[in-house]
Motif scaffolding. Structure first.
Motif, short mmCIF file in Angstrom:
data_model
loop_
_atom_site.label_atom_id
_atom_site.label_comp_id
_atom_site.label_asym_id
_atom_site.label_seq_id
_atom_site.Cartn_x
_atom_site.Cartn_y
_atom_site.Cartn_z
N MET A 8 0.84 -1.19 0.00
CA MET A 8 0.00 0.00 0.00
C MET A 8 0.88 1.24 0.00
SD MET A 8 -3.00 1.17 2.64
CE MET A 8 -4.20 0.24 1.73
N THR A 9 0.46 2.22 -0.76
CA THR A 9 1.19 3.50 -0.81
C THR A 9 0.53 4.50 0.14
OG1 THR A 9 -0.20 4.43 -2.55
CG2 THR A 9 1.73 3.11 -3.25
N ARG A 10 1.24 5.60 0.39
CA ARG A 10 0.68 6.66 1.21
C ARG A 10 -0.59 7.20 0.56
NH1 ARG A 10 -0.21 11.93 1.70
NH2 ARG A 10 0.05 12.87 3.76
N GLU A 11 -0.57 7.33 -0.76
CA GLU A 11 -1.73 7.86 -1.49
C GLU A 11 -2.95 6.95 -1.31
OE1 GLU A 11 1.44 7.60 -2.80
OE2 GLU A 11 1.79 9.75 -2.49
N GLN A 12 -2.73 5.64 -1.35
CA GLN A 12 -3.84 4.71 -1.13
C GLN A 12 -4.38 4.81 0.30
OE1 GLN A 12 -1.50 1.32 -2.43
NE2 GLN A 12 -2.83 1.01 -4.22
N TRP A 27 -4.28 7.51 2.14
CA TRP A 27 -5.00 8.79 2.21
C TRP A 27 -6.39 8.65 1.57
CZ3 TRP A 27 -5.26 12.64 5.22
CH2 TRP A 27 -5.92 13.81 4.84
N GLU A 28 -6.49 7.87 0.50
CA GLU A 28 -7.80 7.64 -0.12
C GLU A 28 -8.75 6.95 0.86
OE1 GLU A 28 -7.18 5.49 -3.80
OE2 GLU A 28 -6.01 7.16 -4.65
N PHE A 73 -13.55 7.41 4.47
CA PHE A 73 -14.24 7.15 5.73
C PHE A 73 -14.35 8.36 6.65
CE2 PHE A 73 -13.20 2.88 4.38
CZ PHE A 73 -14.34 2.18 4.72
N ILE A 74 -13.49 9.36 6.46
CA ILE A 74 -13.49 10.53 7.35
C ILE A 74 -13.96 11.75 6.56
CG2 ILE A 74 -12.08 12.09 8.74
CD1 ILE A 74 -10.21 9.73 9.31
N GLN A 75 -15.08 12.30 6.98
CA GLN A 75 -15.60 13.50 6.34
C GLN A 75 -15.16 14.77 7.07
OE1 GLN A 75 -16.97 12.88 3.34
NE2 GLN A 75 -16.42 10.81 4.00
N SER A 76 -14.90 14.66 8.36
CA SER A 76 -14.50 15.80 9.18
C SER A 76 -13.11 16.30 8.79
CB SER A 76 -14.49 15.39 10.66
OG SER A 76 -13.73 16.29 11.42
N ALA A 133 0.14 5.87 10.65
CA ALA A 133 -0.36 7.08 11.30
C ALA A 133 -1.61 7.61 10.60
CB ALA A 133 0.74 8.15 11.33
N LEU A 134 -1.59 7.62 9.28
CA LEU A 134 -2.76 8.13 8.54
C LEU A 134 -4.00 7.29 8.85
CD1 LEU A 134 -1.31 9.00 5.02
CD2 LEU A 134 -2.13 10.60 6.77
N LEU A 135 -3.84 5.98 8.93
CA LEU A 135 -4.98 5.08 9.08
C LEU A 135 -5.42 4.85 10.53
CD1 LEU A 135 -4.08 2.33 6.44
CD2 LEU A 135 -5.78 4.16 6.23
N HIS A 136 -4.67 5.35 11.51
CA HIS A 136 -4.94 4.95 12.90
C HIS A 136 -6.35 5.27 13.39
CE1 HIS A 136 -4.21 9.11 14.19
NE2 HIS A 136 -4.66 8.75 15.38
N ASP A 137 -6.96 6.32 12.88
CA ASP A 137 -8.33 6.69 13.29
C ASP A 137 -9.31 6.68 12.11
OD1 ASP A 137 -7.86 7.05 16.01
OD2 ASP A 137 -7.62 9.22 15.88
N PHE A 138 -8.99 5.95 11.04
CA PHE A 138 -9.81 6.01 9.83
C PHE A 138 -11.28 5.65 10.11
CE2 PHE A 138 -9.84 1.47 9.66
CZ PHE A 138 -10.90 1.12 8.83
#
Length: 189
Positions: free
Chosen positions: A1-5, A7-8, A13-16, A48-53
């Motif tokens: 998985m890439t950082r871009e994936q 972030w997608e 899942f996160i609108q806020s 880190a990006l996905l920890h609260d997805f």
């Protein structure tokens, strides 16, 4: 998985906007530690990006992050990353063993707290935040009351880093990405 994936997935899942910014702030601190420790920056960034997805769909413990973990598994997210995400919740029963797990836990609440302090500075800028202001606000229980101060203290302890040094390290990392985090503020705009 890439950082871009990763972030997608966050954006799916996160609108806020504030929760997205939190993911970026935690990523900022975690990547800085990856660089310092000579670790895999991409893997740490994705973690880190996905920890609260899943926070918006599972906002209650213990649903977050336990119900989110199988969703990440279905999308092919590496087991090491999923384990680190599980371990950032004290109630998950997953002990923090690896440097990645310890760093994610240590940076999560602190990044949110530094962000909150930035918003109350005169120019609303992280560039005005320092260790003294963080330590002072940690004593003010009415300020950012949802931030668990004990997690901040325990996170530094688990890293084996003095609290002041950990705070300074994360503040500096966030200052270096102030523009991207939306924390440059009015005075420096």
């Amino acid at each position: 998985m890439t950082r871009e994936q990763a972030w997608e997935i966050v954006c799916e899942f996160i609108q806020s906007e504030s929760l997205r910014k939190h993911a970026l702030a935690v990523e900022t601190c975690v990547i800085a530690y990856a660089r310092k420790l000579g670790e895999d920056e991409q893997k740490w960034s994705i973690t880190a990006l996905l920890h609260d997805f899943d926070w918006e769909i599972h906002p209650q413990a213990p649903d977050h992050p336990m119900k989110g973990e199988p969703m990440l598994a279905q999308r092919g997210v590496d087991e090491e990353i999923r384990r680190a995400i599980l371990s950032h919740a004290n109630y998950s029963g997953v002990p923090r063993v690896s440097p990645l797990e310890k760093v994610l836990y240590a940076c999560d609440e602190l990044a949110g707290f530094i962000t909150a302090i930035s918003y109350v500075k005169p120019s609303r800028s992280v560039l005005e935040v320092d260790v003294a202001s963080v330590k002072k606000k940690m004593k003010d229980k009415a300020f950012a009351r949802t931030v668990n101060r004990q997690d901040i203290v325990e996170g530094a302890e688990e890293l084996g880093v003095p609290l002041e040094e950990h705070i300074a390290f994360c503040v500096k990392a966030m200052q270096d990405r102030a523009e991207e985090l939306g924390l440059r503020g009015a005075a420096q705009a």
